[in-house]
Enzyme design. Structure first.
Site, PDB file in Angstrom:
ATOM      1  N   TYR A 126     -14.637  -3.669   8.221  1.00 26.31           N
ATOM      2  CA  TYR A 126     -13.842  -2.992   9.255  1.00 26.31           C
ATOM      3  C   TYR A 126     -14.150  -3.567  10.625  1.00 26.31           C
ATOM      4  O   TYR A 126     -13.251  -4.025  11.344  1.00 26.31           O
ATOM      5  CB  TYR A 126     -14.135  -1.480   9.248  1.00 26.31           C
ATOM      6  CG  TYR A 126     -13.673  -0.772  10.509  1.00 26.31           C
ATOM      7  CD1 TYR A 126     -12.323  -0.693  10.830  1.00 26.31           C
ATOM      8  CD2 TYR A 126     -14.593  -0.204  11.397  1.00 26.31           C
ATOM      9  CE1 TYR A 126     -11.905  -0.055  12.012  1.00 26.31           C
ATOM     10  CE2 TYR A 126     -14.178   0.431  12.565  1.00 26.31           C
ATOM     11  CZ  TYR A 126     -12.828   0.497  12.867  1.00 26.31           C
ATOM     12  OH  TYR A 126     -12.412   1.116  14.023  1.00 26.31           O
ATOM     13  N   THR A 163     -13.241  -0.766  19.202  1.00 25.26           N
ATOM     14  CA  THR A 163     -14.327   0.148  18.851  1.00 25.26           C
ATOM     15  C   THR A 163     -15.681  -0.413  19.295  1.00 25.26           C
ATOM     16  O   THR A 163     -15.817  -1.636  19.471  1.00 25.26           O
ATOM     17  CB  THR A 163     -14.330   0.359  17.313  1.00 25.26           C
ATOM     18  OG1 THR A 163     -15.593   0.857  16.901  1.00 25.26           O
ATOM     19  CG2 THR A 163     -14.106  -0.946  16.555  1.00 25.26           C
ATOM     20  N   ASP A 164     -16.664   0.477  19.430  1.00 22.21           N
ATOM     21  CA  ASP A 164     -18.022   0.008  19.736  1.00 22.21           C
ATOM     22  C   ASP A 164     -18.655  -0.700  18.539  1.00 22.21           C
ATOM     23  O   ASP A 164     -19.656  -1.390  18.675  1.00 22.21           O
ATOM     24  CB  ASP A 164     -18.908   1.177  20.217  1.00 22.21           C
ATOM     25  CG  ASP A 164     -19.032   2.323  19.219  1.00 22.21           C
ATOM     26  OD1 ASP A 164     -18.433   2.261  18.129  1.00 22.21           O
ATOM     27  OD2 ASP A 164     -19.742   3.307  19.532  1.00 22.21           O
ATOM     28  N   GLU A 165     -18.030  -0.530  17.342  1.00 21.65           N
ATOM     29  CA  GLU A 165     -18.660  -1.090  16.135  1.00 21.65           C
ATOM     30  C   GLU A 165     -18.665  -2.620  16.137  1.00 21.65           C
ATOM     31  O   GLU A 165     -19.434  -3.235  15.407  1.00 21.65           O
ATOM     32  CB  GLU A 165     -17.962  -0.559  14.869  1.00 21.65           C
ATOM     33  CG  GLU A 165     -17.992   0.953  14.829  1.00 21.65           C
ATOM     34  CD  GLU A 165     -17.689   1.556  13.467  1.00 21.65           C
ATOM     35  OE1 GLU A 165     -17.882   0.871  12.452  1.00 21.65           O
ATOM     36  OE2 GLU A 165     -17.262   2.713  13.432  1.00 21.65           O
ATOM     37  N   ARG A 195     -24.741   7.998  16.385  1.00 27.25           N
ATOM     38  CA  ARG A 195     -23.421   7.650  16.928  1.00 27.25           C
ATOM     39  C   ARG A 195     -23.234   8.380  18.246  1.00 27.25           C
ATOM     40  O   ARG A 195     -23.793   9.456  18.461  1.00 27.25           O
ATOM     41  CB  ARG A 195     -22.298   8.094  15.956  1.00 27.25           C
ATOM     42  CG  ARG A 195     -22.407   7.518  14.535  1.00 27.25           C
ATOM     43  CD  ARG A 195     -22.148   6.016  14.535  1.00 27.25           C
ATOM     44  NE  ARG A 195     -22.209   5.399  13.218  1.00 27.25           N
ATOM     45  CZ  ARG A 195     -23.259   4.698  12.748  1.00 27.25           C
ATOM     46  NH1 ARG A 195     -24.353   4.549  13.476  1.00 27.25           N
ATOM     47  NH2 ARG A 195     -23.212   4.129  11.565  1.00 27.25           N
ATOM     48  N   LYS A 213     -11.811  -5.774  13.287  1.00 28.44           N
ATOM     49  CA  LYS A 213     -11.521  -5.342  14.660  1.00 28.44           C
ATOM     50  C   LYS A 213     -11.995  -6.418  15.647  1.00 28.44           C
ATOM     51  O   LYS A 213     -11.308  -6.725  16.615  1.00 28.44           O
ATOM     52  CB  LYS A 213     -12.215  -4.008  14.971  1.00 28.44           C
ATOM     53  CG  LYS A 213     -11.658  -2.805  14.235  1.00 28.44           C
ATOM     54  CD  LYS A 213     -10.217  -2.480  14.590  1.00 28.44           C
ATOM     55  CE  LYS A 213     -10.045  -1.959  15.994  1.00 28.44           C
ATOM     56  NZ  LYS A 213      -8.625  -1.555  16.260  1.00 28.44           N
TER      57      LYS A 213
HETATM   58  N1  LIG Z   1     -11.685   7.064  15.072  1.00 25.38           N
HETATM   59  C1  LIG Z   1     -12.585   6.612  15.937  1.00 25.38           C
HETATM   60  O1  LIG Z   1     -13.605   7.260  16.157  1.00 25.38           O
HETATM   61  C2  LIG Z   1     -12.337   5.318  16.683  1.00 25.38           C
HETATM   62  C3  LIG Z   1     -13.238   4.925  17.654  1.00 25.38           C
HETATM   63  C4  LIG Z   1     -12.978   3.768  18.394  1.00 25.38           C
HETATM   64  C5  LIG Z   1     -11.849   3.028  18.142  1.00 25.38           C
HETATM   65  N2  LIG Z   1     -10.992   3.416  17.164  1.00 25.38           N
HETATM   66  C6  LIG Z   1      -9.765   2.619  16.955  1.00 25.38           C
HETATM   67  O2  LIG Z   1      -8.693   3.447  17.353  1.00 25.38           O
HETATM   68  C7  LIG Z   1      -7.529   3.145  16.572  1.00 25.38           C
HETATM   69  C8  LIG Z   1      -6.998   4.400  15.928  1.00 25.38           C
HETATM   70  O3  LIG Z   1      -8.003   4.982  15.102  1.00 25.38           O
HETATM   71  P1  LIG Z   1      -7.750   6.332  14.306  1.00 25.38           P
HETATM   72  O4  LIG Z   1      -9.059   6.938  14.044  1.00 25.38           O
HETATM   73  O5  LIG Z   1      -6.693   7.109  14.965  1.00 25.38           O
HETATM   74  O6  LIG Z   1      -7.175   5.745  12.953  1.00 25.38           O
HETATM   75  P2  LIG Z   1      -6.304   6.456  11.802  1.00 25.38           P
HETATM   76  O7  LIG Z   1      -6.731   5.796  10.541  1.00 25.38           O
HETATM   77  O8  LIG Z   1      -6.394   7.936  11.931  1.00 25.38           O
HETATM   78  O9  LIG Z   1      -4.811   6.065  12.161  1.00 25.38           O
HETATM   79  C9  LIG Z   1      -4.304   4.773  11.996  1.00 25.38           C
HETATM   80  C10 LIG Z   1      -2.797   4.845  12.056  1.00 25.38           C
HETATM   81  O10 LIG Z   1      -2.272   3.511  11.942  1.00 25.38           O
HETATM   82  C11 LIG Z   1      -1.203   3.521  11.012  1.00 25.38           C
HETATM   83  N3  LIG Z   1      -1.131   2.178  10.397  1.00 25.38           N
HETATM   84  C12 LIG Z   1      -2.031   1.613   9.552  1.00 25.38           C
HETATM   85  N4  LIG Z   1      -1.614   0.392   9.191  1.00 25.38           N
HETATM   86  C13 LIG Z   1      -0.424   0.183   9.820  1.00 25.38           C
HETATM   87  C14 LIG Z   1       0.481  -0.901   9.866  1.00 25.38           C
HETATM   88  N5  LIG Z   1       0.243  -2.030   9.171  1.00 25.38           N
HETATM   89  N6  LIG Z   1       1.580  -0.785  10.626  1.00 25.38           N
HETATM   90  C15 LIG Z   1       1.837   0.348  11.334  1.00 25.38           C
HETATM   91  N7  LIG Z   1       1.008   1.401  11.323  1.00 25.38           N
HETATM   92  C16 LIG Z   1      -0.112   1.318  10.582  1.00 25.38           C
HETATM   93  C17 LIG Z   1      -1.565   4.600  10.013  1.00 25.38           C
HETATM   94  O11 LIG Z   1      -0.424   5.068   9.302  1.00 25.38           O
HETATM   95  C18 LIG Z   1      -2.176   5.665  10.920  1.00 25.38           C
HETATM   96  O12 LIG Z   1      -1.174   6.521  11.434  1.00 25.38           O
HETATM   97  C19 LIG Z   1      -7.969   2.085  15.566  1.00 25.38           C
HETATM   98  O13 LIG Z   1      -7.572   0.832  16.069  1.00 25.38           O
HETATM   99  C20 LIG Z   1      -9.476   2.213  15.535  1.00 25.38           C
HETATM  100  O14 LIG Z   1     -10.070   0.982  15.224  1.00 25.38           O
HETATM  101  C21 LIG Z   1     -11.210   4.544  16.419  1.00 25.38           C
END
Ligand SMILES: NC(=O)c1ccc[n+]([C@@H]2O[C@H](COP(=O)([O-])OP(=O)(O)OC[C@H]3O[C@@H](n4cnc5c(N)ncnc54)[C@H](O)[C@@H]3O)[C@@H](O)[C@H]2O)c1
Length: 359
Positions: free
Chosen positions: A166, A140-142, A230, A170
């Protein structure tokens, strides 16, 4: 790589599920094994549209279970891991950081250990060459911390300065991924993406929260002065960026993925209000389908905006400079904010059966 057998961790979450949909449509010959623990944020229904695809297998399990990962690599001859699984909600990391440390740091470590054992150590012990493989880490950019209004956007050279449990978890996982490349030669890439929006977004996150609260005529909470900025990217454009990194990215590199689309939170909330009021005005069926949406029916959604106490340590601004990804990989987002935003709101209006049980 000619044929990819991918492990997609967190593939029942928001971005992971959108990535699985995208990948199976783009690369119908590839095999996709989804590993997901189905936490509150995971939802098997997110994969319904690919559930009958014989090239997709869902495994209910935890990324911290290293033996399970090892056996999945063997059983399915996996050559690619795309690692989305994480605890992802900043507010929850403030009230309960434990799960973030476990999944984001220890879980990533567990995957790296299994990948190193199966792709590097075992072939070496058997006198075989290292097989072609890739460990792609979704970040993430965070991790870069916060910017003032006039600071230049984050590049891949920006020093990490995470401010929430968080983003710190990451950042820690990003460092482990980097170390597994430099120390052991694991073939890794990392992408750092800005805020995603689109279908299947859990309704605790800003855009789906505002949409679903409008439909239930509930207050629209805005943190502090609402001026936190954002960068927003349509989720399928994130999947396309990861595709380019997997197929054209250099091993060991980080790539920023962003939409060049900065918005203050309050302006996003006001935009959702405006578009929802317009949709209700244009389509009388919506009032029948959503009889509780009294403010939307009256065209007065902005009256629901309620300022609440700011999040502790709330970062002021994130902005992504994706020049490297654009120039090196030819990345350009396909969706404009206007079209992506309209598609997203329509998806929530059409899929009440998906989000209502999650509220
Ligand atoms: N949402 C955003 O805007 C954003 C932006 C940049 C990066 N990210 C990164 O992208 C990735 C996905 O984000 P998201 O928004 O889809 O998250 P989300 O919270 O919607 O989904 C996370 C998924 O991971 C699963 N999970 C959690 N813990 C687990 C474990 N221990 N073992 C197996 N599965 C597990 C959950 O059940 C869920 O399905 C993350 O790594 C996040 O840091 C998200």
């Amino acid at each position: 790589m000619e044929q990819r057998n991918l492990l997609v961790t967190g593939g029942a979450g928001f971005i992971g599920a959108n990535f699985v949909h995208y990948w199976l449509a783009q690369y119908p010959q590839d095999k996709v094994i989804v590993l997901d623990a189905l936490t509150y944020a995971g939802n098997k229904a997110n994969l319904d549209i690919v559930a009958n695809n014989s090239n997709m297998i869902f495994v209910h399990g935890n990324i911290c279970d290293t033996a399970l990962i090892e056996s999945l690599i063997d059983t399915h001859q996996l050559n690619t891991i795309v690692h989305f699984a994480a605890e992802s909600h900043v507010d929850r990391s403030i009230t309960g950081p434990d799960a973030f440390i476990e999944t984001n740091i220890l879980g990533t470590y567990s995957l790296l250990k299994a990948a190193k054992k199966k792709w590097i150590d075992e072939p070496k012990a058997q006198g075989n060459p290292t097989p072609e493989h890739r460990f792609h880490h979704v970040s993430t950019d965070e991790v870069y911390g916060t910017l003032s209004a006039t600071d230049p956007a984050f590049t891949e050279e920006t020093a990490y300065a995470p401010n929430s449990p968080y983003s710190a978890s990451k950042a820690a996982s990003d460092h482990l991924v980097r170390a597994y490349h430099h120390t052991y030669g694991l073939e890794v890439t990392t992408s750092n993406c800005s805020n995603n929006y689109g279908p299947y977004h859990f309704p605790e996150k800003l855009i789906p929260l505002i949409v679903t609260n409008i439909l239930n005529d509930k207050p629209l909470p805005v943190y502090g002065d609402g001026q936190q900025i954002r960068d927003w990217l349509y989720v399928e454009d994130h999947a396309r960026g990861i595709d380019l990194v997997l197929n054209k990215g250099r091993i060991g590199e980080n790539y920023n993925i962003g939409g060049n689309n900065e918005w203050a939170n309050i302006d996003i909330v006001k935009l959702v209000c405006k578009v929802m009021s317009e949709k209700f005005a244009a389509n009388p069926n919506l009032a029948e389908r959503y009889p509780n949406a009294l403010s939307a029916i009256a065209g007065k959604t902005e009256n629901l905006i309620t300022y609440v106490q700011d999040r502790a340590g709330h970062d002021r601004r994130y902005a992504i400079d994706a020049t490297k990804t654009n120039n090196e990989l030819g990345y350009v987002p396909a969706e404009s904010f206007e079209t992506g935003f309209a598609k997203t709101l329509d998806w929530y209006l059409d899929n009440q059966q998906w989000w209502q049980p999650l509220l």
